[in-house]
Design a protein around this motif. Structure first.
Motif, PDB file in Angstrom:
ATOM      1  N   UNK A  98       0.838  -1.202   0.000  1.00  6.38           N
ATOM      2  CA  UNK A  98       0.000   0.000   0.000  1.00  6.38           C
ATOM      3  C   UNK A  98       0.870   1.248   0.000  1.00  6.38           C
ATOM      4  N   UNK A  99       1.870   1.290   0.868  1.00  9.75           N
ATOM      5  CA  UNK A  99       2.765   2.451   0.960  1.00  9.75           C
ATOM      6  C   UNK A  99       3.497   2.664  -0.362  1.00  9.75           C
ATOM      7  N   UNK A 100       3.962   1.585  -0.976  1.00 13.47           N
ATOM      8  CA  UNK A 100       4.662   1.664  -2.254  1.00 13.47           C
ATOM      9  C   UNK A 100       3.749   2.220  -3.352  1.00 13.47           C
ATOM     10  N   UNK A 101       2.524   1.744  -3.424  1.00 16.53           N
ATOM     11  CA  UNK A 101       1.587   2.227  -4.444  1.00 16.53           C
ATOM     12  C   UNK A 101       1.235   3.696  -4.219  1.00 16.53           C
ATOM     13  N   UNK A 102       1.036   4.081  -2.958  1.00 20.59           N
ATOM     14  CA  UNK A 102       0.742   5.490  -2.661  1.00 20.59           C
ATOM     15  C   UNK A 102       1.889   6.390  -3.120  1.00 20.59           C
ATOM     16  N   UNK A 103       3.101   5.956  -2.841  1.00 15.52           N
ATOM     17  CA  UNK A 103       4.269   6.741  -3.217  1.00 15.52           C
ATOM     18  C   UNK A 103       4.451   6.786  -4.731  1.00 15.52           C
ATOM     19  N   UNK A 104       4.354   5.636  -5.349  1.00 18.96           N
ATOM     20  CA  UNK A 104       4.590   5.526  -6.798  1.00 18.96           C
ATOM     21  C   UNK A 104       3.588   6.352  -7.608  1.00 18.96           C
ATOM     22  N   UNK A 105       2.324   6.358  -7.184  1.00 17.66           N
ATOM     23  CA  UNK A 105       1.273   7.031  -7.958  1.00 17.66           C
ATOM     24  C   UNK A 105       0.779   8.327  -7.320  1.00 17.66           C
TER      25      UNK A 105
END
Length: 127
Positions: A98-105
Motif C-alpha cells: 500500500x505504501x509503495x503504491x501510494x508513493x509511486x502514484x
C-alpha cells in the motif's frame, strides 16, 4: 455514524465471532434462526448490510456469492475455486505494498480488499 445495537445485531455478531469460516449471508441466517427462532430473513439481511456499511464486517465477493468476515484488520483473502471457501492471508508486507503504491502514484489509499483466487489447502492437497 453507527446505528444502535439491537438483539438481532448482537446475535449476528456473536455468530460471526464464533464462526470464523467466512459464512454466507444464508449461513448466518440459518445460525441466527437456531439461536433466535423468530428472527426474520429480512432482519438478518438488513443488519448484515448495516454492519458492512458501518465497517464492522467485510463483504468478500466469491465466485457465486458473498461471504462475511468480522476481522476488519488489514489482510488479504484467498477464495477457493473448488469449494468456495475463503481463507485469511496475513502478511506483514501487505502494508508495504500500500505504501509503495501510494508513493509511486502519489495517491492516498484509504481501504483495500485484496482477493486471490485459487485453491485452499484442503482442495489443493486432495489431488
Amino acid at each position: 455514524m453507527t446505528s444502535r445495537n439491537t438483539k438481532q445485531k448482537e446475535i449476528i455478531l456473536d455468530i460471526l465471532q464464533a464462526n470464523r469460516i467466512h459464512p454466507t449471508i444464508h449461513e448466518i441466517y440459518e445460525l441466527a434462526k437456531e439461536k433466535y427462532p423468530s428472527i426474520g430473513q429480512a432482519t438478518v439481511y438488513r443488519n448484515i448490510n448495516k454492519l458492512v456499511d458501518e465497517g464492522i464486517l467485510l463483504k468478500i465477493p466469491t465466485t457465486n456469492n458473498f461471504r462475511y468476515d468480522i476481522n476488519t484488520h488489514t489482510h488479504a483473502h484467498l477464495t477457493c475455486k473448488e469449494c468456495g471457501g475463503v481463507v485469511d492471508l496475513f502478511d506483514g508486507d501487505y502494508q508495504k505494498i500500500v505504501i509503495n503504491l501510494e508513493s509511486k502514484y502519489n495517491v492516498k489509499i484509504d481501504d483495500t480488499n485484496l482477493i486471490f483466487n485459487g485453491l485452499c489447502n484442503s482442495c489443493n492437497t486432495k489431488e
